[in-house]
Design a protein around this motif. Sequence first.
Motif, PDB file in Angstrom:
ATOM      1  N   PHE A  46       0.816  -1.216   0.000  1.00  0.00           N
ATOM      2  CA  PHE A  46       0.000   0.000   0.000  1.00  0.00           C
ATOM      3  C   PHE A  46       0.850   1.267   0.000  1.00  0.00           C
ATOM      4  O   PHE A  46       0.608   2.194  -0.769  1.00  0.00           O
ATOM      5  CB  PHE A  46      -0.926  -0.006   1.212  1.00  0.00           C
ATOM      6  N   PHE A  47       1.859   1.323   0.861  1.00  0.00           N
ATOM      7  CA  PHE A  47       2.651   2.543   0.964  1.00  0.00           C
ATOM      8  C   PHE A  47       3.753   2.620  -0.091  1.00  0.00           C
ATOM      9  O   PHE A  47       4.101   3.705  -0.552  1.00  0.00           O
ATOM     10  CB  PHE A  47       3.261   2.649   2.369  1.00  0.00           C
ATOM     11  N   GLY A  48       4.331   1.475  -0.471  1.00  0.00           N
ATOM     12  CA  GLY A  48       5.369   1.491  -1.491  1.00  0.00           C
ATOM     13  C   GLY A  48       6.598   2.259  -1.041  1.00  0.00           C
ATOM     14  O   GLY A  48       6.807   2.537   0.143  1.00  0.00           O
ATOM     15  N   GLY A  49       7.432   2.573  -1.998  1.00  0.00           N
ATOM     16  CA  GLY A  49       8.602   3.392  -1.717  1.00  0.00           C
ATOM     17  C   GLY A  49       9.541   2.793  -0.693  1.00  0.00           C
ATOM     18  O   GLY A  49       9.894   1.600  -0.766  1.00  0.00           O
ATOM     19  N   PHE A  50       9.948   3.624   0.275  1.00  0.00           N
ATOM     20  CA  PHE A  50      10.902   3.193   1.291  1.00  0.00           C
ATOM     21  C   PHE A  50      10.361   2.023   2.105  1.00  0.00           C
ATOM     22  O   PHE A  50      11.097   1.064   2.387  1.00  0.00           O
ATOM     23  CB  PHE A  50      11.239   4.370   2.207  1.00  0.00           C
ATOM     24  N   TRP A  51       9.082   2.116   2.506  1.00  0.00           N
ATOM     25  CA  TRP A  51       8.508   1.065   3.341  1.00  0.00           C
ATOM     26  C   TRP A  51       8.403  -0.258   2.580  1.00  0.00           C
ATOM     27  O   TRP A  51       8.621  -1.319   3.149  1.00  0.00           O
ATOM     28  CB  TRP A  51       7.135   1.488   3.851  1.00  0.00           C
ATOM     29  N   SER A  93      10.205  -5.560   2.248  1.00  0.00           N
ATOM     30  CA  SER A  93      10.556  -6.616   1.295  1.00  0.00           C
ATOM     31  C   SER A  93      11.912  -7.224   1.622  1.00  0.00           C
ATOM     32  O   SER A  93      12.101  -8.445   1.506  1.00  0.00           O
ATOM     33  CB  SER A  93      10.566  -6.057  -0.133  1.00  0.00           C
ATOM     34  N   ARG A  94      12.866  -6.389   2.060  1.00  0.00           N
ATOM     35  CA  ARG A  94      14.178  -6.923   2.420  1.00  0.00           C
ATOM     36  C   ARG A  94      14.088  -7.759   3.693  1.00  0.00           C
ATOM     37  O   ARG A  94      14.781  -8.769   3.831  1.00  0.00           O
ATOM     38  CB  ARG A  94      15.179  -5.786   2.612  1.00  0.00           C
ATOM     39  N   VAL A  95      13.263  -7.343   4.652  1.00  0.00           N
ATOM     40  CA  VAL A  95      13.058  -8.158   5.849  1.00  0.00           C
ATOM     41  C   VAL A  95      12.440  -9.499   5.474  1.00  0.00           C
ATOM     42  O   VAL A  95      12.836 -10.557   5.990  1.00  0.00           O
ATOM     43  CB  VAL A  95      12.167  -7.405   6.861  1.00  0.00           C
ATOM     44  N   THR A  96      11.482  -9.478   4.560  1.00  0.00           N
ATOM     45  CA  THR A  96      10.866 -10.724   4.094  1.00  0.00           C
ATOM     46  C   THR A  96      11.902 -11.623   3.439  1.00  0.00           C
ATOM     47  O   THR A  96      11.906 -12.843   3.646  1.00  0.00           O
ATOM     48  CB  THR A  96       9.741 -10.401   3.103  1.00  0.00           C
ATOM     49  N   ASP A  97      12.802 -11.037   2.649  1.00  0.00           N
ATOM     50  CA  ASP A  97      13.841 -11.835   1.988  1.00  0.00           C
ATOM     51  C   ASP A  97      14.773 -12.486   3.009  1.00  0.00           C
ATOM     52  O   ASP A  97      15.236 -13.619   2.802  1.00  0.00           O
ATOM     53  CB  ASP A  97      14.656 -10.951   1.042  1.00  0.00           C
ATOM     54  N   VAL A  98      15.062 -11.777   4.106  1.00  0.00           N
ATOM     55  CA  VAL A  98      15.914 -12.359   5.144  1.00  0.00           C
ATOM     56  C   VAL A  98      15.266 -13.607   5.726  1.00  0.00           C
ATOM     57  O   VAL A  98      15.922 -14.648   5.895  1.00  0.00           O
ATOM     58  CB  VAL A  98      16.198 -11.317   6.245  1.00  0.00           C
ATOM     59  N   PHE A  99      13.981 -13.537   6.029  1.00  0.00           N
ATOM     60  CA  PHE A  99      13.291 -14.701   6.590  1.00  0.00           C
ATOM     61  C   PHE A  99      13.115 -15.806   5.550  1.00  0.00           C
ATOM     62  O   PHE A  99      13.064 -16.977   5.896  1.00  0.00           O
ATOM     63  CB  PHE A  99      11.929 -14.287   7.156  1.00  0.00           C
ATOM     64  N   PHE A 100      13.029 -15.417   4.278  1.00  0.00           N
ATOM     65  CA  PHE A 100      12.976 -16.429   3.221  1.00  0.00           C
ATOM     66  C   PHE A 100      14.254 -17.257   3.189  1.00  0.00           C
ATOM     67  O   PHE A 100      14.241 -18.430   2.817  1.00  0.00           O
ATOM     68  CB  PHE A 100      12.774 -15.764   1.855  1.00  0.00           C
ATOM     69  N   GLY A 101      15.363 -16.653   3.578  1.00  0.00           N
ATOM     70  CA  GLY A 101      16.637 -17.361   3.530  1.00  0.00           C
ATOM     71  C   GLY A 101      16.852 -18.336   4.666  1.00  0.00           C
ATOM     72  O   GLY A 101      17.872 -19.045   4.668  1.00  0.00           O
ATOM     73  N   ILE A 102      15.939 -18.385   5.631  1.00  0.00           N
ATOM     74  CA  ILE A 102      16.082 -19.309   6.757  1.00  0.00           C
ATOM     75  C   ILE A 102      15.307 -20.589   6.456  1.00  0.00           C
ATOM     76  O   ILE A 102      14.086 -20.544   6.315  1.00  0.00           O
ATOM     77  CB  ILE A 102      15.556 -18.675   8.064  1.00  0.00           C
ATOM     78  N   PRO A 103      15.966 -21.729   6.323  1.00  0.00           N
ATOM     79  CA  PRO A 103      15.229 -22.993   6.115  1.00  0.00           C
ATOM     80  C   PRO A 103      14.278 -23.237   7.280  1.00  0.00           C
ATOM     81  O   PRO A 103      14.674 -23.147   8.449  1.00  0.00           O
ATOM     82  CB  PRO A 103      16.339 -24.054   6.057  1.00  0.00           C
TER      83      PRO A 103
END
Length: 319
Positions: A142-147, A152-162
């Motif tokens: 919804f907010f896009g941009g910086f948020w 999205s980067r926080v989500t990618d970090v958790f994606f990297g944890i088996p």
Amino acid sequence: MPDRRSDRSDRSDPLGAQQRASADALTVGTAEEVEGAPRGLWSDAWHDLRRNPIFVVSALLILFLVLISLWPSLIASRSPVHCELGRSLEGPSAGHWFGFDTQGCDVYTRTVYGARASIAVGVCATLGVALLGAVVGGLAGFFGGFWDTLLSRVTDVFFGIPMVLGAIVFLSMITLRGIWPVVLVITALGWPPIARIARGAVITAKQNDYVQAARALGAGNTRLLLRHIMPNAIAPVIVMATIVLGTFIALEATLSFLGVGLRPPTVSWGVDISAASDGMQFRNAPHILLYPAAALSVAVLAFIMLGDAVRDALDPRLR
């Protein structure tokens, strides 16, 4: 036989006859329009689900599992912790349909009562994952941009944890026992896929004309997100949550089998499968493993089938 009085009345009052004919045509047309009126997304999905045999079968299985989870005494009159060592590893017999396990406990009773913990973990973890993932993904989209970039980067970090490895590590460090530590660990590691789906759905929904019109009329961000965007973006989240529920039930059994999930005296399918994993015991008494494993497989399959049916009903591209 024709009605002569009606004919005479029509001839004497032609205007009234025309009005009655017009009213009849209007009534018929209105009924046809109501019957063939376009349905909304949810009513259309429910219309399709009721006619899908896969949905009906899976829903009945899940309803049965939920009932025995809430009231296992409906079909099991014994206690799951009442054991008789003298009957250890006895096979199925009259009154003990699934036989006895290593400790002399009735396998049928433990299989019935094991549904409570396994399904409770799956349902609670799914609710937590769906809520956390929808919030994170919805805000990012919804907010896009910086948020959007940050979340999205926080989500990618958790994606990297088996998930299994991460759950083993975290549960090994937790001294508390019971279903809630398992639920919290699964929730903490399982939300990224739903967050990514929610983000994409919100980005698509906020570009619709009705959202732009509501924004032009002065609607705030909270109203836009809760009243106009999320109700139209929640369908993919529900589909994903329905599918992963069965996966989380299997994950609980895996963690319990490895000794870091639920532990005795908690009764669950994973605990019983772990207790029956000795190769010698399985060769001598295969029933101690087959029945809880079969119950686990049926539960997981039922939820996956339900998720597939819901996905087919809510996704217009699959029709």
